[in-house]
Scaffold this active site. Structure first.
Site, PDB file in Angstrom:
ATOM      1  N   THR A  24     -64.014  75.332 -61.851  1.00  0.00           N
ATOM      2  CA  THR A  24     -63.674  76.435 -62.756  1.00  0.00           C
ATOM      3  C   THR A  24     -65.001  77.066 -63.155  1.00  0.00           C
ATOM      4  O   THR A  24     -65.887  76.369 -63.654  1.00  0.00           O
ATOM      5  CB  THR A  24     -62.958  75.917 -64.020  1.00  0.00           C
ATOM      6  OG1 THR A  24     -61.822  75.138 -63.629  1.00  0.00           O
ATOM      7  CG2 THR A  24     -62.516  77.060 -64.916  1.00  0.00           C
ATOM      8  N   GLU A  65     -59.597  85.229 -65.885  1.00  0.00           N
ATOM      9  CA  GLU A  65     -59.192  84.766 -67.214  1.00  0.00           C
ATOM     10  C   GLU A  65     -60.327  84.951 -68.222  1.00  0.00           C
ATOM     11  O   GLU A  65     -61.468  85.214 -67.860  1.00  0.00           O
ATOM     12  CB  GLU A  65     -58.826  83.267 -67.174  1.00  0.00           C
ATOM     13  CG  GLU A  65     -57.753  82.942 -66.143  1.00  0.00           C
ATOM     14  CD  GLU A  65     -57.139  81.556 -66.322  1.00  0.00           C
ATOM     15  OE1 GLU A  65     -57.252  80.994 -67.430  1.00  0.00           O
ATOM     16  OE2 GLU A  65     -56.553  81.062 -65.349  1.00  0.00           O
ATOM     17  N   LYS A  90     -56.459  72.830 -58.611  1.00  0.00           N
ATOM     18  CA  LYS A  90     -57.248  73.559 -59.609  1.00  0.00           C
ATOM     19  C   LYS A  90     -58.535  72.827 -59.981  1.00  0.00           C
ATOM     20  O   LYS A  90     -59.493  73.459 -60.436  1.00  0.00           O
ATOM     21  CB  LYS A  90     -56.433  73.681 -60.912  1.00  0.00           C
ATOM     22  CG  LYS A  90     -55.115  74.406 -60.778  1.00  0.00           C
ATOM     23  CD  LYS A  90     -55.311  75.862 -60.992  1.00  0.00           C
ATOM     24  CE  LYS A  90     -53.980  76.564 -61.241  1.00  0.00           C
ATOM     25  NZ  LYS A  90     -54.198  77.985 -61.506  1.00  0.00           N
ATOM     26  N   TYR A 103     -51.159  80.144 -69.688  1.00  0.00           N
ATOM     27  CA  TYR A 103     -50.339  80.944 -68.770  1.00  0.00           C
ATOM     28  C   TYR A 103     -49.723  82.049 -69.618  1.00  0.00           C
ATOM     29  O   TYR A 103     -48.515  82.148 -69.756  1.00  0.00           O
ATOM     30  CB  TYR A 103     -49.284  79.973 -68.216  1.00  0.00           C
ATOM     31  CG  TYR A 103     -48.432  80.406 -67.066  1.00  0.00           C
ATOM     32  CD1 TYR A 103     -48.976  80.810 -65.859  1.00  0.00           C
ATOM     33  CD2 TYR A 103     -47.040  80.350 -67.171  1.00  0.00           C
ATOM     34  CE1 TYR A 103     -48.165  81.147 -64.793  1.00  0.00           C
ATOM     35  CE2 TYR A 103     -46.225  80.684 -66.104  1.00  0.00           C
ATOM     36  CZ  TYR A 103     -46.795  81.089 -64.916  1.00  0.00           C
ATOM     37  OH  TYR A 103     -45.985  81.407 -63.858  1.00  0.00           O
ATOM     38  N   GLU A 132     -58.286  83.256 -60.345  1.00  0.00           N
ATOM     39  CA  GLU A 132     -57.503  83.683 -61.496  1.00  0.00           C
ATOM     40  C   GLU A 132     -58.486  84.276 -62.500  1.00  0.00           C
ATOM     41  O   GLU A 132     -59.378  83.572 -62.993  1.00  0.00           O
ATOM     42  CB  GLU A 132     -56.703  82.514 -62.096  1.00  0.00           C
ATOM     43  CG  GLU A 132     -55.578  82.071 -61.149  1.00  0.00           C
ATOM     44  CD  GLU A 132     -54.582  81.097 -61.762  1.00  0.00           C
ATOM     45  OE1 GLU A 132     -54.898  80.488 -62.807  1.00  0.00           O
ATOM     46  OE2 GLU A 132     -53.480  80.945 -61.186  1.00  0.00           O
ATOM     47  N   ARG A 148     -53.779  77.652 -53.548  1.00  0.00           N
ATOM     48  CA  ARG A 148     -52.334  77.854 -53.703  1.00  0.00           C
ATOM     49  C   ARG A 148     -51.508  76.929 -52.824  1.00  0.00           C
ATOM     50  O   ARG A 148     -50.397  76.522 -53.205  1.00  0.00           O
ATOM     51  CB  ARG A 148     -51.975  79.306 -53.375  1.00  0.00           C
ATOM     52  CG  ARG A 148     -52.645  80.336 -54.254  1.00  0.00           C
ATOM     53  CD  ARG A 148     -52.255  80.176 -55.702  1.00  0.00           C
ATOM     54  NE  ARG A 148     -52.880  81.206 -56.533  1.00  0.00           N
ATOM     55  CZ  ARG A 148     -52.989  81.110 -57.839  1.00  0.00           C
ATOM     56  NH1 ARG A 148     -52.528  80.046 -58.487  1.00  0.00           N
ATOM     57  NH2 ARG A 148     -53.570  82.069 -58.533  1.00  0.00           N
ATOM     58  N   GLU A 175     -50.887  87.547 -56.537  1.00  0.00           N
ATOM     59  CA  GLU A 175     -50.122  88.725 -56.969  1.00  0.00           C
ATOM     60  C   GLU A 175     -50.567  89.993 -56.243  1.00  0.00           C
ATOM     61  O   GLU A 175     -49.733  90.817 -55.850  1.00  0.00           O
ATOM     62  CB  GLU A 175     -50.283  88.933 -58.474  1.00  0.00           C
ATOM     63  CG  GLU A 175     -49.713  87.827 -59.330  1.00  0.00           C
ATOM     64  CD  GLU A 175     -50.321  87.871 -60.721  1.00  0.00           C
ATOM     65  OE1 GLU A 175     -49.753  88.563 -61.578  1.00  0.00           O
ATOM     66  OE2 GLU A 175     -51.369  87.237 -60.947  1.00  0.00           O
ATOM     67  N   HIS A 233     -48.127  88.320 -65.385  1.00  0.00           N
ATOM     68  CA  HIS A 233     -48.490  87.291 -64.401  1.00  0.00           C
ATOM     69  C   HIS A 233     -47.346  86.294 -64.216  1.00  0.00           C
ATOM     70  O   HIS A 233     -46.969  85.971 -63.087  1.00  0.00           O
ATOM     71  CB  HIS A 233     -49.759  86.563 -64.857  1.00  0.00           C
ATOM     72  CG  HIS A 233     -50.108  85.371 -64.022  1.00  0.00           C
ATOM     73  ND1 HIS A 233     -50.563  85.480 -62.719  1.00  0.00           N
ATOM     74  CD2 HIS A 233     -50.056  84.042 -64.287  1.00  0.00           C
ATOM     75  CE1 HIS A 233     -50.782  84.261 -62.228  1.00  0.00           C
ATOM     76  NE2 HIS A 233     -50.487  83.372 -63.158  1.00  0.00           N
ATOM     77  N   ASP A 269     -60.503  80.717 -62.748  1.00  0.00           N
ATOM     78  CA  ASP A 269     -59.773  79.478 -62.478  1.00  0.00           C
ATOM     79  C   ASP A 269     -59.418  79.461 -60.976  1.00  0.00           C
ATOM     80  O   ASP A 269     -58.308  79.814 -60.588  1.00  0.00           O
ATOM     81  CB  ASP A 269     -58.519  79.448 -63.363  1.00  0.00           C
ATOM     82  CG  ASP A 269     -57.630  78.253 -63.076  1.00  0.00           C
ATOM     83  OD1 ASP A 269     -58.121  77.247 -62.548  1.00  0.00           O
ATOM     84  OD2 ASP A 269     -56.425  78.339 -63.395  1.00  0.00           O
ATOM     85  N   ASP A 286     -55.927  74.984 -69.776  1.00  0.00           N
ATOM     86  CA  ASP A 286     -55.687  76.328 -69.241  1.00  0.00           C
ATOM     87  C   ASP A 286     -54.255  76.750 -69.557  1.00  0.00           C
ATOM     88  O   ASP A 286     -53.316  75.964 -69.426  1.00  0.00           O
ATOM     89  CB  ASP A 286     -55.918  76.333 -67.731  1.00  0.00           C
ATOM     90  CG  ASP A 286     -55.982  77.745 -67.164  1.00  0.00           C
ATOM     91  OD1 ASP A 286     -56.485  78.644 -67.871  1.00  0.00           O
ATOM     92  OD2 ASP A 286     -55.531  77.956 -66.030  1.00  0.00           O
TER      93      ASP A 286
HETATM   94 MN    MN Z   1     -55.250  79.595 -64.670  1.00  0.00          MN
END
Ligand code: MN
Length: 406
Positions: free
Chosen positions: A249, A193, A245, A119, A191, A229, A352, A124, A225, A117
């Site tokens: 997924t 993605e 994580k 970034y 997330e 947190r 976010e 972000h 994903d 994965d």
């Molecule tokens: Mn991710």
């Protein structure tokens, strides 16, 4: 033969033809299917009925044989499928192999080999930097504009859309707490993605150059994903994401071939730093994709992240992931990283969107900072197609269910 007559404007018309794997109710037999409107074509059965040489690639319980067959085969099979669903004589021969989507079960369409994965969204990365390192001079880490940052995830917990996600338990410790506690995550996030699916393997010791991206990558899908947190924040220094994580997924059940996305190709954002030669795509064909993503919680759209804003392209990510000589396997999956645009309503995570819980979202069913048990998150997307059409990506959806570990 009405099922072949997909309504005009349908994002799953004959210009799209994504691949999946399905079974009929009451059967355990899986086989490759191709989506047309709200139907799925049993591609192996159709190939057999038409005497096609592609039976060996399509009459299979997973996409892996097709993935491994390579770019020429991918194009040839797609051309054949297009003819089968559009030419009346073929339609007649294969009409009985077209099944309503509502009558089948969709499965994880390929055997996931390694999972990585990234970034790659500057927006972000800057948002996360501002939230977690408010005192830093630069919200980006010093390496960010020089290489696509990534980590190796857990391929065995990649699940298909529709699979429930059990709330993970783990350690968490807020900075002010004296000691860590154990329990179900209270900051479960998403997330949004895009996942890229590798078809053709590479040899160990031989990096895949930028220009060979399309020789290796077959297609893409939406990917969520899921991220705890609180677990992530306590565990991630210094080796990166781990148990925050790896519990799940989710990917869509449909893999869109890159060949269906020719009209969606766009140049990535302008580079602000000189790149080392193996990542320098200034002279290459456009490496970005214009995918319009939408994030919904319990049916309410909370964000619309634009994939075209991603700083690093999938070709750069592939080049970087192999530049040390690491080899690719058929079924390798890599996530783009959370897609966040410049606007608040384009952010691809609750971290976010709520600014780490400070600004809750107002949903019809109540306020949300992070996910609650019973919440259903759905990512959907479309891309510009030929002649003003839209190419739909398969949705990826998952419901949060209470954890069993207390
Ligand atoms: Mn991710």
């Amino acid at each position: 033969m009405p099922p072949f007559d997909v309504p005009e404007g349908d994002p799953f018309g004959p210009h799209n033809l994504p691949y999946g794997v399905f079974s009929h109710a009451g059967s355990t037999q899986r086989t490759v299917g191709v989506r047309l409107g709200d139907h799925v074509l049993d591609a192996g059965a159709a190939a057999r009925a038409l005497g096609s040489p592609y039976v060996s690639l399509l009459a299979q319980p997973s996409l892996n044989p097709l993935l491994a067959a390579g770019r020429t085969a991918w194009s040839d099979v797609r051309r054949a499928l297009t003819a089968w669903v559009t030419v009346p004589a073929h339609q007649e021969a294969i009409g009985s192999f077209l099944h309503p989507l509502s009558s089948v079960t969709l499965h994880l369409p390929f055997e996931v080999a390694d999972y990585v994965d990234f970034y790659a969204s500057e927006n972000h990365a800057r948002n996360v930097g501002q939230i977690f390192r408010p005192d830093a001079a630069d919200s980006l880490t010093p390496n960010w504009k020089h290489l696509p940052i990534g980590y190796h995830g857990r391929s065995g917990t990649v699940v298909v859309s529709g699979t429930d996600v059990v709330r993970p338990s783990g350690q968490r410790k807020a900075p002010a707490d004296a000691a860590p506690v154990f329990g179900p995550s209270v900051r479960l996030d998403i997330e949004a993605e895009v996942g890229f699916v590798v078809g053709v393997p590479s040899e160990r010791g031989r990096p895949v150059v930028l220009g060979d991206f399309r020789e290796h990558v077959f297609g893409l899908c939406l990917l969520n994903d899921w991220s705890a947190r609180d677990v992530q924040a306590w565990e991630y220094v210094p080796l990166g994401p781990f148990l925050g994580k790896s519990f799940a997924t989710s990917v869509s059940a449909w893999i869109t071939p890159l060949d269906a996305l020719e009209d969606a190709r766009v140049a990535p954002p302008e580079r602000t730093h000189a790149l080392l030669p193996y990542l320098d795509d200034a002279q290459d064909e456009p490496g970005g994709y214009d995918l319009r993503i939408s994030v919904a919680i319990n049916g309410s759209v909370v964000s619309e992240p634009p994939f075209s804003t991603m700083y690093w392209t999938a070709a750069q990510q592939l080049a970087h992931m192999t530049v040390n000589g690491a080899s690719l396997r058929t079924g390798d999956l890599y996530g783009s990283g959370t897609v966040s645009g410049t606007e608040p309503a384009q952010r691809g995570s609750l971290l976010e969107l709520t600014w780490n819980g400070r600004d809750p979202l107002e949903l019809p069913e109540g306020k949300r900072t992070f996910l609650e048990d019973g919440d259903v998150v759905t990512l959907s997307a479309w891309a510009p197609g030929p002649g003003g059409t839209r190419v739909g990506l398969g949705d990826v959806s998952g419901r949060i269910v209470a954890g069993t570990v207390e």
